[in-house]
Design a protein around this motif. Structure first.
Motif, short mmCIF file in Angstrom:
data_model
loop_
_atom_site.label_atom_id
_atom_site.label_comp_id
_atom_site.label_asym_id
_atom_site.label_seq_id
_atom_site.Cartn_x
_atom_site.Cartn_y
_atom_site.Cartn_z
N LYS A 140 0.83 -1.20 0.00
CA LYS A 140 0.00 0.00 0.00
C LYS A 140 0.86 1.25 0.00
CE LYS A 140 -3.92 2.02 2.53
NZ LYS A 140 -4.80 1.86 3.72
N SER A 141 2.05 1.17 0.59
CA SER A 141 2.96 2.32 0.68
C SER A 141 3.62 2.65 -0.66
CB SER A 141 4.07 2.01 1.70
OG SER A 141 4.82 0.89 1.29
N GLY A 142 3.42 1.78 -1.67
CA GLY A 142 4.04 2.02 -2.96
C GLY A 142 5.37 1.33 -3.14
N LYS A 143 5.72 0.46 -2.22
CA LYS A 143 6.96 -0.28 -2.32
C LYS A 143 6.72 -1.66 -2.94
CE LYS A 143 8.69 1.90 1.91
NZ LYS A 143 9.06 1.66 3.33
N LEU A 144 7.76 -2.19 -3.59
CA LEU A 144 7.73 -3.56 -4.05
C LEU A 144 8.63 -4.38 -3.12
CD1 LEU A 144 8.07 -3.43 -7.96
CD2 LEU A 144 5.99 -3.47 -6.56
N GLY A 145 8.23 -5.62 -2.89
CA GLY A 145 9.03 -6.48 -2.03
C GLY A 145 8.90 -7.93 -2.40
N ILE A 146 9.84 -8.72 -1.93
CA ILE A 146 9.80 -10.17 -2.11
C ILE A 146 9.39 -10.80 -0.78
CG2 ILE A 146 11.20 -12.24 -2.53
CD1 ILE A 146 12.92 -10.58 -4.41
N VAL A 147 8.36 -11.62 -0.81
CA VAL A 147 7.90 -12.29 0.41
C VAL A 147 9.01 -13.21 0.91
CG1 VAL A 147 6.22 -13.89 1.41
CG2 VAL A 147 5.47 -12.17 -0.25
N SER A 148 9.40 -13.03 2.18
CA SER A 148 10.51 -13.80 2.73
C SER A 148 10.09 -14.84 3.75
CB SER A 148 11.54 -12.85 3.37
OG SER A 148 10.95 -12.11 4.42
N LYS A 149 8.89 -14.71 4.26
CA LYS A 149 8.42 -15.67 5.26
C LYS A 149 6.91 -15.57 5.40
CE LYS A 149 9.03 -16.98 10.14
NZ LYS A 149 9.65 -16.59 11.43
N ILE A 150 6.27 -16.74 5.51
CA ILE A 150 4.84 -16.77 5.77
C ILE A 150 4.61 -16.48 7.24
CG2 ILE A 150 2.75 -18.20 5.70
CD1 ILE A 150 3.93 -17.54 2.97
#
Length: 408
Positions: free
Chosen positions: A335-345
Motif C-alpha cells: 500500500k505504501s508504494g513499495k515492491l518487495g519479495i515475500v521472505s516468510k509466511i
C-alpha cells in the motif's frame, strides 16, 4: 503419564511419543506435539491406528507455542498455523543473506548438473542416474534445512533457462509439498527424483514446439505429448529407478477427469505422487513467462489451479495451505508504494507476511533492502505483481544485488 490413543481420538495439542499400531509404512523419527487437525487427518490417511501419547506433555491448545520436537515426518503445518519447526528442533534457516547465498549456490550447481545430464542424454552417453539421484538428495536436504530460501528461488525465473529451471523447481516444490503432507524422507526423495526427471523427454522435442510463440496445431500438440513416453524410455535405459519415481514420469500429464495423456487415466488410477506432480508442474508453468503468454502471479496461478477440473482439488487445497496465500518468493506491491519479495509466511496472519522491500513504485528506483513484518507494520499487500509490469529484470537483480545485500 503415557496413554494409548486410537487415531480417531487423537487431538491437536497431544504429545505423541511413538506409533504403536499401523497398517501403512509411515516412519516417525522423533516425538512431538500434534499441531493441527490436518496432521491428524494425514496420519489417519497413512494408516496410523494407535499411538502412545504423553498426557503430561500434551497441550490441548491448537496454537500453543511449545519447545517440542517435530514429528519424524517433519510435517509442515498449513500457512495459518505455527509449524513445529518454529518452536522446536529441526528449525529451518531464516531467509537472510547467508541462507539465500547457500540456496543460490545449490541452485546454480543444480542447473549445471541438470544441463550436463541432458546434454549427455542427447548424446546417448548416460550410463546411470546417480548424478540426478544425488542432486535430488541435495535438494531435499535443503528443503528440510533451508526451505524458505530454496522456495524463493523457484519464483526467480530466467526465461533462457526455462526447461532446466522448470525441472528443478518442480523437484523442489514436490519435496516441499510431500514434506507438508507427512511423507517419510525416502518417499519424498523418490517423488522429488521423479519430478526432476519427468520432463526429460522434452529435450528431444523441437524448440519451436517446446516453446511455441503461438497456439500449437493438432499435429504439433501430438508431437509435444510424446515427451512423456520418450522421457520414460530414456530414463529406463539409464538403469534402475524407483517405481514411485517412474510413476511420476509416466503419469504426470494424466488428469483426474480423464483428459490427460498418454493413457487417459482418471482419479485413483493415477498415482497420488503423479497427481502432486501435475499440480506443481502446472503451478510452475503458470508462474513462468512463455513466448506465447505472460506469466501469472502466484496468487493468480493458485486461483487457476483451483478452477482446473483435471487436477485433484483436495490436493490443490492442501498445496495452497502448504505454500500460503502469498508464497515465499512472491513479488508483491504494498500500500505504501513499495515492491518487495515475500521472505516468510506469517503463521498467525497469512495475509501479512514478512517482506523484503527493495523498490519504490512512486519514485521508480531501487531502495536499500529492508526486511519488515507486515503484521507489526503500518502497511499491507495490495496485490501480487509480475516483474515485467515495472520493467524489472528480477533474475539479474536477484543474482547481482539481492543475494549480496539481503539483510543478515
Amino acid at each position: 503419564m503415557l496413554e494409548q490413543v486410537p487415531i480417531d481420538e487423537l487431538k491437536p495439542g497431544m504429545y505423541v511419543t511413538q506409533v504403536l499400531e499401523q497398517s501403512g509404512t509411515l516412519h516417525m523419527r522423533s516425538q512431538g506435539i500434534v499441531k493441527s487437525q490436518s496432521i491428524v487427518d494425514t496420519l489417519k490417511k497413512k494408516g496410523i491406528l494407535l499411538l502412545e501419547v504423553d498426557i503430561a506433555k500434551s497441550k490441548h491448545h491448537r496454537n500453543d507455542e511449545t519447545q517440542a520436537d517435530a514429528l519424524a515426518n517433519e510435517e509442515q503445518t498449513p500457512a495459518n498455523e505455527p509449524s513445529a519447526s518454529e518452536s522446536g528442533t529441526a528449525k529451518s534457516k531464516p531467509l537472510d543473506n547467508a541462507s539465500i547465498n547457500e540456496a543460490n549456490d545449490l541452485y546454480e550447481n543444480a542447473l549445471s548438473i541438470q544441463s550436463k545430464f541432458v546434454k549427455a542424454l542427447n548424446q546417448e552417453a548416460v550410463t546411470d542416474l546417480s548424478p540426478m539421484t544425488s542432486l535430488s538428495h541435495s535438494l531435499i536436504e535443503s528443503v528440510f534445512d533451508n526451505e524458505d530460501a530454496l522456495s524463493c528461488l523457484t519464483l526467480i525465473k530466467d526465461t533462457d533457462n526455462y526447461l532446466l529451471e522448470h525441472s528443478i523447481n518442480c523437484s523442489v516444490l514436490t519435496g516441499i509439498f510431500c514434506k507438508f503432507l507427512g511423507y517419510d524422507r525416502d518417499t519424498i526423495e523418490q517423488a522429488s527424483l521423479g519430478a526432476l526427471l519427468m520432463d526429460t523427454g522434452m529435450s528431444s522435442i523441437p524448440a519451436d514446439i517446446r516453446r511455441p510463440t503461438a497456439a500449437l496445431s493438432e499435429d504439433d500438440l501430438a508431437v509435444l505429448k510424446t515427451h512423456v513416453e520418450i522421457g520414460t524410455t530414456l530414463v529406463e535405459q539409464c538403469g534402475e529407478i524407483p517405481d514411485l519415481s517412474l510413476q511420476v514420469i509416466e503419469q504426470h500429464q494424466e488428469r483426474v477427469d480423464g483428459s490427460g495423456y498418454p493413457v487417459g487415466l482418471c482419479n485413483d488410477e493415477i498415482s497420488e505422487f503423479a497427481r502432486i506432480a501435475a499440480i506443481v508442474d502446472t503451478y510452475d508453468e503458470l508462474t513462468s513467462h512463455h513466448p506465447s503468454q505472460p506469466s501469472l502471479t502466484p496468487m493468480q496461478a493458485l486461483k487457476r489451479l483451483s478452477a482446473s477440473p483435471g487436477l485433484d482439488q483436495t490436493l490443490v487445497t492442501q498445496f495452497i495451505q502448504c505454500i500460503g496465500v502469498h508464497p515465499v518468493g512472491s513479488l508483491v506491491k504494498l500500500k505504501s508504494g513499495k515492491l518487495g519479495i515475500v521472505s516468510k509466511i506469517n503463521p498467525k496472519d497469512p495475509i501479512s507476511p514478512h517482506v523484503m522491500t527493495f523498490y519504490s513504485v512512486t519514485s521508480n528506483h531501487f531502495n536499500e533492502i529492508k526486511k519488515i513484518d507486515l503484521s507489526h507494520y503500518n502497511d499491507e499487500v495490495v496485490s501480487g505483481v509480475r516483474p515485467e509490469e515495472f520493467r524489472i529484470n528480477l533474475p539479474k537483480f536477484f543474482k547481482e544485488v539481492f543475494v549480496h545485500q539481503a539483510p543478515h
